[in-house]
Enzyme design. Sequence first.
Site, short mmCIF file in Angstrom:
data_model
loop_
_atom_site.label_atom_id
_atom_site.label_comp_id
_atom_site.label_asym_id
_atom_site.label_seq_id
_atom_site.Cartn_x
_atom_site.Cartn_y
_atom_site.Cartn_z
N CYS A 133 -0.09 21.67 -16.02
CA CYS A 133 0.16 20.99 -17.28
C CYS A 133 0.19 22.00 -18.42
O CYS A 133 -0.31 23.12 -18.28
CB CYS A 133 -0.97 20.00 -17.49
SG CYS A 133 -0.97 19.13 -19.03
N GLN A 193 0.85 -1.20 0.00
CA GLN A 193 0.00 0.00 0.00
C GLN A 193 0.88 1.24 0.00
O GLN A 193 0.39 2.36 -0.08
CB GLN A 193 -0.89 0.01 1.25
CG GLN A 193 -1.81 -1.20 1.37
CD GLN A 193 -2.41 -1.29 2.77
OE1 GLN A 193 -3.43 -0.67 3.07
NE2 GLN A 193 -1.78 -2.06 3.64
N SER A 201 -2.44 -1.28 9.44
CA SER A 201 -3.57 -1.30 10.38
C SER A 201 -4.75 -2.06 9.77
O SER A 201 -5.67 -2.43 10.47
CB SER A 201 -3.98 0.14 10.72
OG SER A 201 -4.29 0.84 9.52
N ASN A 227 3.37 -7.02 13.35
CA ASN A 227 2.97 -5.65 13.69
C ASN A 227 3.41 -5.37 15.11
O ASN A 227 3.58 -6.28 15.91
CB ASN A 227 1.44 -5.50 13.57
CG ASN A 227 1.01 -4.04 13.39
OD1 ASN A 227 1.28 -3.20 14.24
ND2 ASN A 227 0.33 -3.75 12.29
N HIS A 252 -1.64 1.69 -4.05
CA HIS A 252 -2.01 3.09 -3.83
C HIS A 252 -1.13 4.07 -4.59
O HIS A 252 -1.01 5.24 -4.20
CB HIS A 252 -2.01 3.40 -2.32
CG HIS A 252 -3.11 2.69 -1.58
ND1 HIS A 252 -3.09 2.49 -0.21
CD2 HIS A 252 -4.28 2.14 -2.03
CE1 HIS A 252 -4.20 1.83 0.15
NE2 HIS A 252 -4.92 1.61 -0.92
C1 BJW Z 1 4.72 -1.37 12.59
C2 BJW Z 1 5.89 -0.72 12.83
C3 BJW Z 1 7.03 -1.50 12.74
C4 BJW Z 1 4.28 0.80 13.05
N1 BJW Z 1 6.91 -2.75 12.47
N2 BJW Z 1 4.51 -2.60 12.30
C5 BJW Z 1 -15.66 -0.53 3.19
C6 BJW Z 1 -16.01 -0.13 4.44
C7 BJW Z 1 -15.79 1.20 4.85
C8 BJW Z 1 -15.21 2.12 3.99
C9 BJW Z 1 -14.84 1.70 2.74
C10 BJW Z 1 -15.07 0.39 2.35
N3 BJW Z 1 -14.61 0.26 1.07
C11 BJW Z 1 -14.10 1.45 0.67
C12 BJW Z 1 -14.24 2.34 1.67
C13 BJW Z 1 -13.80 3.76 1.63
C14 BJW Z 1 -12.32 3.93 1.86
C15 BJW Z 1 -11.92 3.27 3.16
O1 BJW Z 1 -11.39 2.19 3.21
N4 BJW Z 1 -12.15 3.96 4.27
C16 BJW Z 1 -11.82 3.43 5.60
C17 BJW Z 1 -10.71 4.27 6.22
C18 BJW Z 1 -13.05 3.41 6.43
N5 BJW Z 1 -11.55 3.40 0.74
C19 BJW Z 1 -11.36 4.09 -0.37
O2 BJW Z 1 -11.84 5.17 -0.55
C20 BJW Z 1 -10.49 3.44 -1.45
N6 BJW Z 1 -11.12 3.47 -2.71
C21 BJW Z 1 -12.25 2.82 -2.98
O3 BJW Z 1 -12.82 2.15 -2.16
O4 BJW Z 1 -12.69 2.95 -4.28
C22 BJW Z 1 -13.97 2.45 -4.62
C23 BJW Z 1 -14.95 3.61 -4.59
C24 BJW Z 1 -14.87 4.59 -5.54
C25 BJW Z 1 -15.78 5.64 -5.53
C26 BJW Z 1 -16.73 5.72 -4.52
C27 BJW Z 1 -16.79 4.74 -3.55
C28 BJW Z 1 -15.88 3.66 -3.59
C29 BJW Z 1 -9.19 4.19 -1.64
C30 BJW Z 1 -8.32 4.17 -0.44
C31 BJW Z 1 -7.05 5.02 -0.70
C32 BJW Z 1 -6.15 5.12 0.52
N7 BJW Z 1 -5.14 6.09 0.27
C33 BJW Z 1 -4.09 6.31 1.24
C34 BJW Z 1 -3.17 7.45 0.71
C35 BJW Z 1 -2.29 6.92 -0.41
C36 BJW Z 1 -1.31 7.93 -0.89
C37 BJW Z 1 -0.38 8.40 0.20
O5 BJW Z 1 0.42 7.64 0.74
O6 BJW Z 1 -0.48 9.58 0.51
O7 BJW Z 1 -3.33 5.12 1.43
S1 BJW Z 1 -4.67 6.67 2.88
C38 BJW Z 1 -3.42 5.77 3.72
O8 BJW Z 1 -3.97 4.59 4.37
C39 BJW Z 1 -2.51 5.23 2.62
C40 BJW Z 1 -2.16 3.88 3.14
O9 BJW Z 1 -1.68 3.05 2.09
C41 BJW Z 1 -3.44 3.42 3.74
C42 BJW Z 1 -3.31 2.29 4.74
O10 BJW Z 1 -2.52 2.66 5.81
P1 BJW Z 1 -1.47 1.63 6.43
O11 BJW Z 1 -0.40 1.35 5.44
O12 BJW Z 1 -2.19 0.47 6.99
O13 BJW Z 1 -0.80 2.51 7.55
P2 BJW Z 1 -1.31 2.84 9.05
O14 BJW Z 1 -0.57 4.02 9.47
O15 BJW Z 1 -2.77 2.84 9.11
O16 BJW Z 1 -0.82 1.58 9.89
C43 BJW Z 1 0.56 1.37 10.17
C44 BJW Z 1 0.66 0.09 10.96
O17 BJW Z 1 2.02 -0.21 11.12
C45 BJW Z 1 0.04 0.18 12.36
O18 BJW Z 1 -0.77 -0.97 12.55
C46 BJW Z 1 1.25 0.13 13.29
O19 BJW Z 1 1.00 -0.54 14.50
C47 BJW Z 1 2.25 -0.63 12.46
N8 BJW Z 1 3.66 -0.37 12.71
N9 BJW Z 1 5.59 0.64 13.14
C48 BJW Z 1 5.66 -3.30 12.24
N10 BJW Z 1 8.23 -0.92 13.01
ZN ZN Z 2 -3.17 18.46 -19.03
#
Ligand code: BJW
Ligand code: ZN
Length: 248
Positions: free
Chosen positions: A146, A100, A187, A211, A118
């Site tokens: 652009c 991701q 997460s 994790n 992502h």
């Molecule tokens: C360690 C550590 C160490 C720390 N060792 N561990 C179903 C239900 C509810 C909502 C939805 C659903 N389906 C879709 C949705 C909506 C939404 C969503 O999921 N919302 C929820 C938050 C509720 N999803 C979307 O909108 C997605 N698109 C979609 O569904 O399209 C269809 C659609 C289209 C049109 C209309 C409707 C639907 C898109 C999601 C895009 C997410 N984008 C981001 C930004 C990317 C660009 C950027 O980086 O800036 O992605 S947000 C952010 O979260 C980023 C990450 O990839 C993503 C996940 O986070 P991640 O990687 O899990 O990080 P953390 O910080 O959350 O966790 C870190 C973990 O590491 C923790 O657990 C720590 O404990 C651990 N850790 N140190 C091991 N040393």
């Molecule tokens: Zn353009």
Amino acid sequence: MELNKTFFNKLAVSEKIVFFTGAGISAESGIPTFRGKDGIWNKLKPEELANFNAFMRNPQMVWEWYNHRKKIIHESNPNAGHIAIAEFEKYFDDVTVVTQNIDNLHRRAGSKKIYELHGNIERNYCIDCKTFYNKELDFSEGVPRCKCGGLIRPDVVWFGEFLPADQLEASEKAAINSDIFFVVGTSAVVYPAAGLVYTAKRSGSYIVEVNIEETEVSSIADISFFGEAGKVLPEILEEVKKVKEKRN
Ligand code: BJW
Ligand code: ZN
């Protein structure tokens, strides 16, 4: 580390390995996570910055966030966790990384088969004509535009946007076919990415979580290692070496 017998045996008979990673794998490289106890975006909610409406309202602010993160990423290096994952390829024929993260650290660590759910911080495109701009952008006159006049945005996936279909489909296939599915440093709250864990589980894959704390998927994991990925993954790799030596 002494692995439990089931996991040790599973490593011995498995061929297809998937690593599903999130921000936590890069935390030890100095890149802040979004959520969790050390997540520095706890104050700045990703839902508020990582969305198209926020960008249209205030492209300057969203670009400042990305440029800040890009600087951190450029100053960082793959850590022992990324490197251990890349080294798994020496011991298994089929290793897939589904990430991701947008930071390129798996590639820099040497992993070969990587799906990016992502997007990637090194790419940008025009929101109007979709032309790509993958070189350094010029911010001297404000938010870059652009040739056509449209705003240029980073090629990352924001909330409410579709994931790249080819990357998601390939990741789903890999999850379905996997023998072992590692869930590392995520997460697992953001969908559809997090759904891959359940897809793998339903397909009979053995789920291994790494994790520093419990997550949404801990209850369905076959085994959880609560510790830093940069410490736990090299230890698991050492066990893999023992497994493989035993077989030869
Ligand atoms: C360690 C550590 C160490 C720390 N060792 N561990 C179903 C239900 C509810 C909502 C939805 C659903 N389906 C879709 C949705 C909506 C939404 C969503 O999921 N919302 C929820 C938050 C509720 N999803 C979307 O909108 C997605 N698109 C979609 O569904 O399209 C269809 C659609 C289209 C049109 C209309 C409707 C639907 C898109 C999601 C895009 C997410 N984008 C981001 C930004 C990317 C660009 C950027 O980086 O800036 O992605 S947000 C952010 O979260 C980023 C990450 O990839 C993503 C996940 O986070 P991640 O990687 O899990 O990080 P953390 O910080 O959350 O966790 C870190 C973990 O590491 C923790 O657990 C720590 O404990 C651990 N850790 N140190 C091991 N040393
Ligand atoms: Zn353009």
